[in-house]
Write an enzyme that holds these catalytic residues in place. Sequence first.
Site, PDB file in Angstrom:
ATOM      1  N   PRO A 102       0.825  -1.211   0.000  1.00  0.00           N
ATOM      2  CA  PRO A 102       0.000   0.000   0.000  1.00  0.00           C
ATOM      3  C   PRO A 102       0.861   1.264   0.000  1.00  0.00           C
ATOM      4  O   PRO A 102       1.907   1.304   0.642  1.00  0.00           O
ATOM      5  CB  PRO A 102      -0.817  -0.109   1.295  1.00  0.00           C
ATOM      6  N   GLY A 104       2.197   4.931   0.800  1.00  0.00           N
ATOM      7  CA  GLY A 104       2.184   5.896   1.903  1.00  0.00           C
ATOM      8  C   GLY A 104       1.667   5.326   3.198  1.00  0.00           C
ATOM      9  O   GLY A 104       0.996   6.008   3.977  1.00  0.00           O
ATOM     10  N   ALA A 105       1.954   4.043   3.466  1.00  0.00           N
ATOM     11  CA  ALA A 105       1.381   3.407   4.664  1.00  0.00           C
ATOM     12  C   ALA A 105       2.449   2.917   5.630  1.00  0.00           C
ATOM     13  O   ALA A 105       2.153   2.249   6.602  1.00  0.00           O
ATOM     14  CB  ALA A 105       0.478   2.254   4.245  1.00  0.00           C
ATOM     15  N   GLY A 106       3.709   3.234   5.352  1.00  0.00           N
ATOM     16  CA  GLY A 106       4.755   2.869   6.310  1.00  0.00           C
ATOM     17  C   GLY A 106       5.466   1.577   5.996  1.00  0.00           C
ATOM     18  O   GLY A 106       6.276   1.106   6.779  1.00  0.00           O
ATOM     19  N   GLY A 108       7.281   1.249   3.190  1.00  0.00           N
ATOM     20  CA  GLY A 108       8.381   1.537   2.261  1.00  0.00           C
ATOM     21  C   GLY A 108       7.999   1.378   0.809  1.00  0.00           C
ATOM     22  O   GLY A 108       8.825   0.989  -0.022  1.00  0.00           O
ATOM     23  N   SER A 109       6.743   1.679   0.472  1.00  0.00           N
ATOM     24  CA  SER A 109       6.289   1.494  -0.909  1.00  0.00           C
ATOM     25  C   SER A 109       7.078   2.366  -1.881  1.00  0.00           C
ATOM     26  O   SER A 109       7.471   1.905  -2.956  1.00  0.00           O
ATOM     27  CB  SER A 109       4.802   1.828  -1.028  1.00  0.00           C
ATOM     28  N   SER A 110       7.333   3.611  -1.510  1.00  0.00           N
ATOM     29  CA  SER A 110       8.018   4.488  -2.468  1.00  0.00           C
ATOM     30  C   SER A 110       9.435   3.974  -2.696  1.00  0.00           C
ATOM     31  O   SER A 110       9.915   3.946  -3.837  1.00  0.00           O
ATOM     32  CB  SER A 110       8.009   5.948  -2.017  1.00  0.00           C
ATOM     33  N   ALA A 112      10.459   0.892  -2.510  1.00  0.00           N
ATOM     34  CA  ALA A 112      10.383  -0.335  -3.317  1.00  0.00           C
ATOM     35  C   ALA A 112      10.172   0.008  -4.789  1.00  0.00           C
ATOM     36  O   ALA A 112      10.820  -0.564  -5.678  1.00  0.00           O
ATOM     37  CB  ALA A 112       9.261  -1.235  -2.805  1.00  0.00           C
ATOM     38  N   ASP A 154      15.062   3.147   4.050  1.00  0.00           N
ATOM     39  CA  ASP A 154      14.091   2.409   3.230  1.00  0.00           C
ATOM     40  C   ASP A 154      14.697   1.917   1.924  1.00  0.00           C
ATOM     41  O   ASP A 154      14.449   0.800   1.496  1.00  0.00           O
ATOM     42  CB  ASP A 154      12.929   3.331   2.812  1.00  0.00           C
TER      43      ASP A 154
HETATM   44  C1  MEV Z   1       9.704   6.988   6.350  1.00  0.00           C
HETATM   45  O1  MEV Z   1       9.512   5.779   5.676  1.00  0.00           O
HETATM   46  C2  MEV Z   1      10.815   6.869   7.354  1.00  0.00           C
HETATM   47  C3  MEV Z   1      11.291   8.183   7.943  1.00  0.00           C
HETATM   48  O2  MEV Z   1      12.310   7.874   8.884  1.00  0.00           O
HETATM   49  C4  MEV Z   1      11.833   9.090   6.874  1.00  0.00           C
HETATM   50  C5  MEV Z   1      13.137   8.578   6.264  1.00  0.00           C
HETATM   51  O3  MEV Z   1      13.879   7.848   6.917  1.00  0.00           O
HETATM   52  O4  MEV Z   1      13.415   8.965   5.111  1.00  0.00           O
HETATM   53  C6  MEV Z   1      10.174   8.886   8.684  1.00  0.00           C
END
Ligand code: MEV
Length: 317
Positions: A102, A104-106, A108-110, A112, A154
Amino acid sequence: MYLFGEHAVVYGEPAVPCAIERRATVTVAERGDDRQRVSAADLTLDGFTVEYGAGDDAPDVDVPTPLVEAAMGYVDEAMATARDAADRPDAGLDVTIESDIPLGAGLGSSAAVVVAAIDAAARELGVDLAPEAVAERAYEVEKAVQSGEASRADTFCSAMGGAVRVEGSDCRTLATPDLPFVVGYDGTSHDTGELVAGVRALREEYDFARDTVSSIGDLVRRGEDALREGDVAELGRLMDVNHGLLAALGVSARSLDEMVWAAREGGAAGAKLTGAGGGGCIVALDDGTGAETALSLTPACDESFRAELATEGVRAE
Ligand code: MEV
């Protein structure tokens, strides 16, 4: 997905992200002209297609949401760096993206998508980049798109696979046991740039926020010992503390707190939000089925699933 250390990693503290078996697949084909066409499906949005070339003011997007715009920013920069790696500044490319991560859900989609896009485009233009080189270029892309606010965590994790440790520009892979990850997803997304900027502002205004960021760094160092020893109980305790410290930095949300508590009450060794926060996913450690069941019964949770550590990073298929 972060076991420990998101946000603090932006200020030079260490972080330990882990790659899980959810993948973004990017296919790139060179065109006969200098235009670029991007199609995406399954980005947990309605699919979209964009076609544009040099001289066009704005791409013609069928689903103009901020998420699509953000995704396009990442893809554009990824294509630019791949053209640069191949020394083919005018190469036209057709790009197709499929992802079961998904946006923008944490999770690491962008990262990947960017890692897969650079690897596939460079390959199509005749250059095989080593995963470390893909990671470095992907970091530059994220930094450019996120206005200079990004860590290497990420992107390095996506490119290399497994668990990694990132502290500033020092990036290493870690030998890690397969951990019993359970993910809860609230169905929403966040704006990473905004959340990172919020923590920066808090840190500039309050000493306690600066101390909180360095406490996260201390916690990550303890977490590395627990990881080396495969001590799931200690990892869980530290994840709980990491969640509390992230909440103190203002990046949790009611849905994330509810899912974290559901997982804990379901028997997880520990649980925390993952990634930028504000909404999206939590990660818990649970050998049994209790946390996943508890999450599936939690109204704030849209989807819950077990996640395997992915030992392989970027790959050509
Ligand atoms: C976002 O996926 C993770 C953050 O630590 C930002 C980053 O490390 O680039 C919030």
